[in-house]
Write a protein that holds these residues in place. Structure first.
Motif, PDB file in Angstrom:
ATOM      1  N   PRO A  20       0.703  -1.019  -0.269  1.00 43.78           N
ATOM      2  CA  PRO A  20       0.195   0.115  -0.156  1.00 43.78           C
ATOM      3  C   PRO A  20       0.601   1.396  -0.059  1.00 43.78           C
ATOM      4  CG  PRO A  20      -0.888  -1.530   1.670  1.00 43.78           C
ATOM      5  CD  PRO A  20       0.351  -2.002   1.202  1.00 43.78           C
ATOM      6  N   ASP A  21       2.186   1.231   0.740  1.00 41.50           N
ATOM      7  CA  ASP A  21       2.793   2.395   0.643  1.00 41.50           C
ATOM      8  C   ASP A  21       3.225   2.729  -0.630  1.00 41.50           C
ATOM      9  OD1 ASP A  21       4.865   4.171   1.814  1.00 41.50           O
ATOM     10  OD2 ASP A  21       6.485   2.756   1.417  1.00 41.50           O
ATOM     11  N   VAL A  22       3.718   2.010  -1.584  1.00 42.06           N
ATOM     12  CA  VAL A  22       3.962   2.043  -2.932  1.00 42.06           C
ATOM     13  C   VAL A  22       2.769   2.482  -3.757  1.00 42.06           C
ATOM     14  CG1 VAL A  22       4.767   0.913  -5.071  1.00 42.06           C
ATOM     15  CG2 VAL A  22       6.017   0.560  -2.961  1.00 42.06           C
ATOM     16  N   ARG A  23       1.731   1.813  -3.525  1.00 43.05           N
ATOM     17  CA  ARG A  23       0.501   2.505  -4.242  1.00 43.05           C
ATOM     18  C   ARG A  23      -0.148   3.840  -4.040  1.00 43.05           C
ATOM     19  NH1 ARG A  23      -0.408  -0.800  -8.035  1.00 43.05           N
ATOM     20  NH2 ARG A  23      -0.542  -2.813  -7.608  1.00 43.05           N
ATOM     21  N   HIS A  24       0.412   4.275  -2.573  1.00 38.59           N
ATOM     22  CA  HIS A  24      -0.019   5.498  -2.239  1.00 38.59           C
ATOM     23  C   HIS A  24       0.881   6.473  -2.954  1.00 38.59           C
ATOM     24  CE1 HIS A  24      -2.966   4.114   0.656  1.00 38.59           C
ATOM     25  NE2 HIS A  24      -1.893   3.851   1.758  1.00 38.59           N
ATOM     26  N   ALA A  25       2.189   6.260  -3.015  1.00 38.82           N
ATOM     27  CA  ALA A  25       3.117   7.130  -3.662  1.00 38.82           C
ATOM     28  C   ALA A  25       2.819   7.374  -5.287  1.00 38.82           C
ATOM     29  CB  ALA A  25       4.582   6.746  -3.621  1.00 38.82           C
ATOM     30  N   LEU A  26       2.345   6.011  -5.799  1.00 38.06           N
ATOM     31  CA  LEU A  26       1.832   6.040  -7.212  1.00 38.06           C
ATOM     32  C   LEU A  26       0.494   6.891  -7.269  1.00 38.06           C
ATOM     33  CD1 LEU A  26       2.597   2.524  -8.409  1.00 38.06           C
ATOM     34  CD2 LEU A  26       3.944   4.564  -9.235  1.00 38.06           C
ATOM     35  N   GLY A  27      -0.341   6.882  -6.620  1.00 42.89           N
ATOM     36  CA  GLY A  27      -1.440   7.645  -6.363  1.00 42.89           C
ATOM     37  C   GLY A  27      -1.155   9.256  -6.386  1.00 42.89           C
ATOM     38  N   GLN A  28      -0.425   9.520  -5.855  1.00 43.01           N
ATOM     39  CA  GLN A  28       0.148  11.059  -5.608  1.00 43.01           C
ATOM     40  C   GLN A  28       1.012  11.617  -6.823  1.00 43.01           C
ATOM     41  OE1 GLN A  28       1.301  11.026  -1.576  1.00 43.01           O
ATOM     42  NE2 GLN A  28      -0.532  11.213  -0.845  1.00 43.01           N
ATOM     43  N   ALA A  29       1.653  10.760  -7.289  1.00 39.81           N
ATOM     44  CA  ALA A  29       2.621  11.169  -8.321  1.00 39.81           C
ATOM     45  C   ALA A  29       2.338  11.845  -9.526  1.00 39.81           C
ATOM     46  CB  ALA A  29       3.602  10.011  -8.827  1.00 39.81           C
ATOM     47  N   THR A  30       3.205  13.168 -10.066  1.00 44.23           N
ATOM     48  CA  THR A  30       2.669  13.597 -11.305  1.00 44.23           C
ATOM     49  C   THR A  30       3.531  12.699 -12.157  1.00 44.23           C
ATOM     50  OG1 THR A  30       4.755  15.015 -11.039  1.00 44.23           O
ATOM     51  CG2 THR A  30       2.389  15.547 -10.227  1.00 44.23           C
ATOM     52  N   ASP A  31       4.712  12.057 -12.175  1.00 41.78           N
ATOM     53  CA  ASP A  31       5.294  11.438 -13.028  1.00 41.78           C
ATOM     54  C   ASP A  31       5.855  10.089 -12.411  1.00 41.78           C
ATOM     55  OD1 ASP A  31       6.360  13.732 -15.174  1.00 41.78           O
ATOM     56  OD2 ASP A  31       5.933  14.628 -13.214  1.00 41.78           O
ATOM     57  N   VAL A  32       6.025   9.100 -13.584  1.00 44.34           N
ATOM     58  CA  VAL A  32       6.458   7.894 -13.199  1.00 44.34           C
ATOM     59  C   VAL A  32       7.463   7.352 -14.298  1.00 44.34           C
ATOM     60  CG1 VAL A  32       6.171   5.593 -13.156  1.00 44.34           C
ATOM     61  CG2 VAL A  32       4.471   6.658 -12.303  1.00 44.34           C
ATOM     62  N   VAL A  33       8.778   7.015 -13.694  1.00 43.86           N
ATOM     63  CA  VAL A  33       9.954   7.014 -14.306  1.00 43.86           C
ATOM     64  C   VAL A  33      10.590   5.617 -14.098  1.00 43.86           C
ATOM     65  CG1 VAL A  33      12.651   7.691 -14.497  1.00 43.86           C
ATOM     66  CG2 VAL A  33      10.776   9.371 -14.125  1.00 43.86           C
TER      67      VAL A  33
END
Lengths: 250, 250
Positions: A20-33
């Motif tokens: 869930p920690d990673v999911r939350h970060a992805l949910g708030q991100a503007t960019d994925v690299v």
């Protein structure tokens, strides 16, 4: 809004192994690299820009991510497995150290994930239940002599061993040599687990005694685990259980 | 309905580090078995029986779980961290091997978790970004001479090292001796990370050069990571970043 950078582990493949920690970060991100197949695992959504890049451009990718975070964007660098184990975290920190002084004080965080060796071990039983080591068999970034030295010392220490990147098309000979060294260094019949594409539909687990292990049993998607001298096999209907007991006699 | 047994990893403490895979297993379970503080992390609900037990009764606990699964119950054995790393998976398989033949064909599965060393590494940076080993410093279940041998060979191999169970009240001298051995075996000033209660409100991370490391810096809740000779420190405002580069020169 101030930017940040999260270096996140997507685990071995199964979406139920993403924290869930990673999911939350992805949910708030503007960019994925990240490397193309890992970025492809992140669903598209409005407000999220995806930046897939090819393999072996880890430092360029890291700089790009840091530049975006410094410009105020919320950036997630995705790795498979755990980002701290032969993955993107070290590359990002190399780029931080070599980059502008301001990068050091960016909001950077590593979000851990299920690394391949632990997913593979879980499927086989508990082969890493006692002391063990993890070795990257790729000699892209280190001399082969160092790999060979570590293999011999690990055998002498009677560690179970987990091998990342056992084999690739560009260096087919390294894993052949690894098996030769282990057969020479281990006095006993160690058990070898070939765990391919763990937690995906292509998962395949194979257990053989070390003398029967062949380089062809591994490919780029295979994690190899070699038991210690105390590792045991429990026969049963279906795939056997391989585990290393917690105790070693005096 | 036929029973099953899942040996599940709850990660280092933060509920956001528990995988959905483990949550699903807990949601379907009739019984949860484990060490008191880990069972306490599983919320009570109707239809779920919790069976907390004391430390150091791992085999009794495993037998109890296996008996219940054999009787048709859906049992989760909870570990902190990853169950395959110095935790309950090996104990359960020891009990399977020593138990009734029918236990071998039970539906048993290991659900991996975020193990302490990877959570600690993530907080510090990426100290395990290159080859490393994991050693349990407790000599409850193995002779101290073997620990000492492994420490010396790991230093010679220039592995980064992650130490589980560095110190307890019943054996305060082991970690003192560990630091002596490392100071003797490592020609260079290695970096040592003391990571206490990672991902909990009591989290505390401390980084010191090996000659300044003191046994008192670790307790039962501390994970200790010792860098390799190539591990680097990036100074910045706040806690430094510690990472091991991916490359080693020839």
């Amino acid at each position: 809004m101030s930017g940040w950078l999260v270096i996140a582990g997507l685990g071995p493949g199964d979406e139920d192994l993403v924290t869930p920690d990673v999911r939350h970060a992805l949910g708030q991100a503007t960019d994925v690299v990240g490397y193309i197949p890992y970025v492809a695992r992140v669903p598209e959504r409005a407000g999220l820009q995806r930046h897939p890049s090819d393999n072996r451009v880890e430092i360029d990718r890291s700089r790009h991510a840091l530049e975006m975070a410094a410009a105020g964007r919320r950036v997630v660098v995705v790795s498979s497995g755990d980002p701290g184990v032969f993955a993107m975290a070290a590359a990002v920190f190399e780029a931080v150290e070599a980059g502008p002084a301001g990068w050091r004080n960016l909001d950077i965080r590593v979000a851990p994930g299920i690394t391949a060796m632990l997913a593979a071990a879980a499927r086989a039983g508990a082969p890493l239940g006692h002391d063990f080591c993890a070795i990257n068999l790729s000699d892209n970034l280190k001399p082969w002599a160092l790999i060979e030295k570590r293999l011999r010392l690990a055998a002498e220490a009677d560690f179970a061993m987990a091998f990342y990147n056992p084999r690739s098309k560009s260096r087919p000979e390294g894993f052949v040599r690894t098996l030769e060294i282990l057969n020479d260094a281990c006095q006993d019949k160690r058990l070898v687990i070939f765990a391919r594409a763990v937690s995906t539909p292509e998962e395949d687990i194979r257990v053989v005694p070390l003398p029967d292990a062949r380089a062809e049993m591994a490919d780029m998607r295979t994690m190899v685990i070699v038991g210690s001298s105390t590792t045991r096999l429990i026969d049963r209907d279906g795939p056997p259980i391989v585990y290393t007991p917690r105790s070693v006699g005096a």
